[in-house]
Design an enzyme around this catalytic site. Structure first.
Site, mmCIF file in Angstrom:
data_model
loop_
_atom_site.group_PDB
_atom_site.id
_atom_site.type_symbol
_atom_site.label_atom_id
_atom_site.label_comp_id
_atom_site.label_asym_id
_atom_site.label_seq_id
_atom_site.Cartn_x
_atom_site.Cartn_y
_atom_site.Cartn_z
ATOM 1 N N GLU A 287 0.791 -1.233 0.000
ATOM 2 C CA GLU A 287 0.000 0.000 0.000
ATOM 3 C C GLU A 287 0.822 1.281 0.000
ATOM 4 O OE1 GLU A 287 0.352 -2.273 2.427
ATOM 5 O OE2 GLU A 287 0.264 -1.416 4.439
ATOM 6 N N ASN A 288 1.868 1.362 -0.799
ATOM 7 C CA ASN A 288 2.663 2.582 -0.817
ATOM 8 C C ASN A 288 1.758 3.763 -1.193
ATOM 9 O OD1 ASN A 288 5.084 1.210 -0.136
ATOM 10 N ND2 ASN A 288 5.126 0.399 -2.233
ATOM 11 N N HIS A 311 -8.145 -3.860 -1.214
ATOM 12 C CA HIS A 311 -7.376 -4.018 0.025
ATOM 13 C C HIS A 311 -6.323 -2.912 0.160
ATOM 14 C CE1 HIS A 311 -5.391 -6.396 3.287
ATOM 15 N NE2 HIS A 311 -4.317 -5.771 2.830
ATOM 16 N N GLU A 312 -5.529 -2.741 -0.875
ATOM 17 C CA GLU A 312 -4.458 -1.736 -0.784
ATOM 18 C C GLU A 312 -5.038 -0.326 -0.710
ATOM 19 O OE1 GLU A 312 -1.955 -3.208 0.082
ATOM 20 O OE2 GLU A 312 -2.280 -5.171 -0.816
ATOM 21 N N HIS A 315 -6.041 0.507 2.784
ATOM 22 C CA HIS A 315 -4.907 0.918 3.620
ATOM 23 C C HIS A 315 -4.694 2.442 3.592
ATOM 24 C CE1 HIS A 315 -3.029 -2.590 5.341
ATOM 25 N NE2 HIS A 315 -2.897 -3.220 4.181
ATOM 26 N N GLU A 334 -3.849 -4.428 9.390
ATOM 27 C CA GLU A 334 -4.344 -5.428 8.433
ATOM 28 C C GLU A 334 -5.781 -5.894 8.702
ATOM 29 O OE1 GLU A 334 -2.983 -5.894 5.670
ATOM 30 O OE2 GLU A 334 -0.977 -5.106 6.028
ATOM 31 N N ASP A 391 8.682 -9.592 10.805
ATOM 32 C CA ASP A 391 8.209 -10.417 9.706
ATOM 33 C C ASP A 391 7.818 -11.829 10.146
ATOM 34 O OD1 ASP A 391 7.980 -9.330 7.191
ATOM 35 O OD2 ASP A 391 9.303 -10.874 6.358
ATOM 36 N N TYR A 399 -4.806 -10.529 9.833
ATOM 37 C CA TYR A 399 -5.767 -10.264 8.763
ATOM 38 C C TYR A 399 -7.139 -10.869 9.082
ATOM 39 C CZ TYR A 399 -1.753 -9.161 5.732
ATOM 40 O OH TYR A 399 -0.620 -8.603 5.187
HETATM 41 N N1 BES Z 1 0.921 -4.470 3.785
HETATM 42 C C1 BES Z 1 0.691 -5.753 3.232
HETATM 43 C C2 BES Z 1 1.951 -6.431 2.763
HETATM 44 C C3 BES Z 1 2.991 -6.646 3.847
HETATM 45 C C4 BES Z 1 2.653 -7.150 5.074
HETATM 46 C C5 BES Z 1 4.309 -6.355 3.592
HETATM 47 C C6 BES Z 1 3.621 -7.332 6.044
HETATM 48 C C7 BES Z 1 5.276 -6.542 4.555
HETATM 49 C C8 BES Z 1 4.935 -7.030 5.798
HETATM 50 C C9 BES Z 1 -0.313 -5.704 2.098
HETATM 51 O O1 BES Z 1 -1.300 -4.757 2.263
HETATM 52 C C10 BES Z 1 -1.016 -7.030 2.064
HETATM 53 O O2 BES Z 1 -1.647 -7.356 3.025
HETATM 54 N N2 BES Z 1 -0.901 -7.765 0.957
HETATM 55 C C11 BES Z 1 -1.530 -9.034 0.771
HETATM 56 C C12 BES Z 1 -2.704 -8.921 -0.136
HETATM 57 C C13 BES Z 1 -4.020 -8.822 0.491
HETATM 58 C C14 BES Z 1 -5.130 -8.864 -0.546
HETATM 59 C C15 BES Z 1 -4.303 -9.727 1.639
HETATM 60 C C16 BES Z 1 -0.562 -9.969 0.088
HETATM 61 O O3 BES Z 1 0.528 -9.547 -0.235
HETATM 62 O O4 BES Z 1 -0.903 -11.103 -0.152
HETATM 63 ZN ZN ZN Z 2 -2.639 -5.308 3.835
#
Ligand code: BES
Ligand code: ZN
Length: 616
Positions: A287-288, A311-312, A315, A334, A391, A399
Site C-alpha cells: 500500500e505505498n 485491500h491496498e 490501507h 491489516e 516479519d 488479517y
Molecule cells: N501491507 C501488506 C503487505 C505486507 C505485510 C508487507 C507485512 C510486509 C509485511 C499488504 O497490504 C497485504 O496485506 N498484501 C496481501 C494482499 C491482500 C489482498 C491480503 C498480500 O501480499 O498477499
Molecule cells: Zn494489507
C-alpha cells in the site's frame, strides 16, 4: 543570610527559566517505546527528508545523500536506523560531524549515532547501498514482462527501509519527503509520492510527498514503464506489453475510491495509482501511498482478483492515515483493512462476493491456527515481537482474526453504529498512530459504553484462538460448491452446467476442500474436464498445484508447470504455500531441486521465509 536567599532565588530562577526554555523545544509528540527501531525520537526526531540519489544498474548500488530536518529537544545526538549501508559522511547544520555505527543485530541492523548540537536542525548523511541491501530487488531484463530493460523496486515494510535509506525506521515517526532520483535514460522512476506520467530526457526525476508518512511507506520503482489514466485521480503504471490488460483489469478503481469515501470519509492522498511489477514482487500488493505496488498474478483477465486493489486502497485509511504504533499492533493495520476491503467489494459487487471473500479468509484462519498450534501466542491479535524479526510474527491472524473481530463487532452493534464509529476513528487519528490499548479505550468510549453494549474485546485481542461468539459467515454459493464436491466424490460425476458459471473463488473453494483420500483418477478426471493445470487464473492454479503436490498427482505435466511457476512467481504467499505442500508430502528433495534455480529470482523477504521453511 541575605546572600544565601539571593543565591537560592537565583538558582530557582535559572532552573525555572531552563524549564520553560526546554518546553519550547520539546518535540510536540511523545513516542512510546518500541522494539524494532534504535531511534530515540523523544530526544531528536526527523520531520522531513530530502533524498538525492543515483540509481546505478551496473553496480546495483544506490548512492547519494539523505538530508533531514530534525526536531531537537537540545539533544547531543540523534540516532537513525541503518542496515547493510555504507555510511560515507555526515554533517550537522552543514558542518562535518562525528558518527558511529553500533553493534549489528540480525533483524534490526545497526544504530547510526550522529553527534549534534543543541541548535542542530538539519543533518545530512551520504551513503551507499551494498549487495546485501534487503529492500531492493534488482531484476535483469529476462525477469521483466517486456524482456528488454532491467527493473528495480523497493519493499520497505516492515523494517527494510533502513536497508536503502538511513532513517528513523519506526511506524510512529512520520515525515514528508522530497526526492531527486537519477536513473538510466531508458527507464522511468516512480515513488510513493507525486509522480511523473512520462519519461524525460535527462533521466532525473523529482518527487514530492507532502503528506506525512512513516518510513516503511517510502518506496521506489524504476523500470521501462508507462502510465495510463483511469480517472482524473486513478490510473496504472506497467510495462508496455501489460499496460492495456492492466488498465482493463483495474478499470473499476475510481468506483472503488468513491465507495471507500462513502464509507469512511475523504481520500486524503489526492492520487491513487497502481503499478504492476514483475512477477518476483514478494507480495500481492503493498500500500505505498499514492502508488500501490502490485503483483502481476492478479491480472486474471476477468477482474476476479481485484479485491487486492480494494485491500491496498483501504490501507489509505487503515495503515497509511491511521498507522499501527508498533509492529505488535499490526492487526490494526491489516484486520481493519480486510474489513474495509470486504466492505468495498460488497458495495461494488454485492453481498455474495463479499461473503465468499470472508469465507476464504475464515478458512485461511483455520489453517493458520492449525499451523500455529505449537505457538499459541502468535494467534493473538496483540503480538509481542520484541527480540524477533517482525516479519516472523506477521501471519494471517492479523488479517483474518482481525477481520472476524470487526465483523463480529459489526453484527453486535449494527452496521450503522459500526460505520459511524470507524469513520470517527479514522478522522480522530488521521496522519497519526495508534496502538491496541488506545484503540480499546476509544472503542469503549465511543461505541460500546455509549450504547450500553458489553463485548469480549479483551478476549479477542489478548487471548489465542477464536472466541465462541465469532460471527458465522454463510454463502449459498459456497454451500453449493461443497454439495457439488460431495456428489463428485461419491459418484465420479460432475454436472458441468453447475460449474459453468463458477467464479474463481468458487473454484478455489472447491479445490481447497478436497479430502485427503481424493484419488489420482479423480484428480485426473477434474483436470481433463476443467483444464485446471493450465488455468490462467493464478489463484486457481496455486491451490490446484498445492493439491497436486499433496496428493502426488502428476497428470498433464503438472510437475513442470509447478516448477515454472515457482521459478517465475515470487509472491511469498503463493510460494510458501507450495513449498509447504512439498514439505508436508515429504517431497523435500524435489522442493530443494526447484528452489536451487528459483531462489535467485526471489526478493529477500520471500527467500528468507523459504530458507526457514526448508530448514536451510
Ligand atoms: N501491507 C501488506 C503487505 C505486507 C505485510 C508487507 C507485512 C510486509 C509485511 C499488504 O497490504 C497485504 O496485506 N498484501 C496481501 C494482499 C491482500 C489482498 C491480503 C498480500 O501480499 O498477499
Ligand atoms: Zn494489507
Amino acid at each position: 543570610m541575605k546572600n544565601t536567599i539571593f543565591l537560592i532565588l537565583a538558582i530557582l530562577f535559572t532552573l525555572t527559566s531552563c524549564e520553560t526554555a526546554k518546553k519550547e523545544t520539546t518535540p510536540s509528540k511523545t513516542y512510546i517505546e518500541e522494539p524494532h527501531s534504535y531511534a530515540q525520537p523523544n530526544d531528536a526526531v526527523i520531520t522531513h527528508l530530502d533524498l538525492d540519489i543515483d540509481v546505478d544498474f551496473e553496480s546495483q548500488i544506490i548512492s547519494g545523500t539523505a538530508t533531514y530536518d530534525i526536531e531537537n529537544s537540545g539533544a547531543s545526538q540523534i540516532i537513525l536506523d541503518s542496515k547493510f549501508l555504507e555510511i560515507e559522511n555526515v554533517t550537522a547544520n552543514g558542518e562535518s560531524t562525528t558518527f558511529e555505527l553500533g553493534k549489528f543485530d540480525e533483524a534490526l541492523g545497526q544504530p547510526l549515532t550522529i553527534q549534534i548540537q543543541e541548535d542542530t536542525n538539519q543533518i545530512a548523511v551520504s551513503y551507499k547501498t551494498t549487495a546485501k541491501t534487503e529492500a531492493l530487488q534488482w531484476l535483469n531484463a529476462q525477469q521483466t514482462a517486456d524482456k528488454t530493460n532491467p527493473f528495480l523496486f523497493t519493499q520497505g515494510q516492515a523494517i527494510l527501509t533502513r536497508t536503502w535509506i538511513p532513517i528513523q525506521d519506526s511506524p510512529q515517526i512520520r515525515i514528508t519527503y522530497d526526492a531527486t532520483v537519477k536513473v538510466p535514460l531508458e527507464l522511468m522512476a516512480v515513488m510513493s509520492a507525486e509522480n511523473p506520467k512520462e519519461k524525460n530526457e535527462n533521466g532525473v526525476y523529482n518527487f514530492k510527498m507532502k503528506q506525512r508518512i512513516p518510513a516503511y511507506l517510502i518506496a521506489l520503482a524504476v523500470g521501462d514503464i508507462e502510465y495510463k489514466a483511469i480517472s482524473n485521480r486513478t490510473g496504472v503504471y506497467a510495462e508496455r506489453s501489460m499496460l492495456d490488460k492492466v488498465h482493463t483489469e483495474f478499470s473499476d478503481m475510481e468506483k472503488m475510491v468513491v465507495a471507500a469515501e462513502d464509507l469512511y470519509g475523504d481520500y486524503d492522498w489526492d492520487q491513487f495509482d497502481v503499478i504492476v511489477l514483475p512477477p518476483s514482487f514478494p507480495f500481492g500488493g503493498m500500500e505505498n501511498p499514492r502508488l500501490t505496488f502490485a503483483t502481476p498474478t492478479v491480472i486474471a483477465g476477468d477482474k476476479s482478483l481485484t479485491s487486492l486493489v480494494a485491500h491496498e486502497l483501504a490501507h489509505s485509511w487503515s495503515g497509511n492515515l491511521v498507522t499501527n504504533a508498533t509492529w505488535n499492533d499490526f492487526w490494526l493495520n491489516e484486520g481493519f483493512t480486510v474489513y474495509f476491503e470486504i466492505r468495498i467489494m460488497e458495495a461494488l459487487y454485492g453481498k455474495e462476493r463479499a461473503n465468499m471473500l470472508a469465507l476464504i479468509g475464515r478458512q485461511d484462519l483455520e489453517d493458520e491456527l492449525e499451523a500455529l498450534k505449537e505457538s499459541p501466542n502468535d494467534t493473538k491479535l496483540k503480538l509481542d515481537l520484541k527480540g524477533r524479526n517482525p516479519d516472523d510474527g506477521m501471519n494471517s491472524v492479523a488479517y483474518d482474526k482481525g477481520y472476524l473481530f470487526l465483523r463480529t463487532l459489526e453484527e453486535t452493534v449494527g452496521r450503522e453504529e459500526m460505520d459511524a464509529f470507524l469513520k470517527s476513528y479514522f478522522k480522530k487519528n488521521a496522519f497519526s498512530t495508534t496502538n491496541t490499548e488506545d484503540f480499546i479505550t476509544y472503542l469503549n468510549e465511543n461505541l460500546l459504553d455509549k450504547n450500553g453494549i458489553t463485548f469480549n474485546t479483551e478476549e479477542w485481542i489478548y487471548q489465542p484462538g477464536v472466541p465462541a461468539n465469532a460471527a458465522v459467515i454463510e454463502s449459498d454459493a459456497f454451500s453449493n460448491v461443497e454439495k457439488t464436491l460431495e456428489t463428485f466424490l461419491a459418484t465420479n460425476k460432475i454436472n458441468t452446467s453447475i460449474t459453468q458459471n463458477w467464479t474463481p473463488q468458487e473454484w478455489v473453494h472447491f479445490i481447497r476442500n478436497f479430502p485427503e483420500d481424493i484419488s489420482i483418477a479423480q484428480m485426473q478426471q477434474l483436470d481433463d474436464t476443467f483444464n485446471l493445470t493450465t488455468s490462467t487464473n493464478s489463484y486457481i492454479t496455486m491451490v490446484w498445484y498445492e493439491q497436486s503436490i499433496l496428493n502426488g498427482y502428476h497428470g498433464n505435466k503438472v510437475d513442470s508447470k509447478i516448477a515454472d511457476f515457482l521459478n517465475t512467481v515470487g509472491r511469498r504467499w503463493y510460494v510458501t504455500t507450495l513449498f509447504n505442500a512439498f514439505a508436508k508430502a515429504e517431497r523435500k528433495e524435489e522442493a530443494l531441486a526447484i528452489y536451487k534455480t528459483a531462489r535467485p529470482n526471489y526478493h529477500s523477504v520471500t527467500a528468507n521465509t523459504v530458507d526457514q521453511l526448508l530448514g536451510l
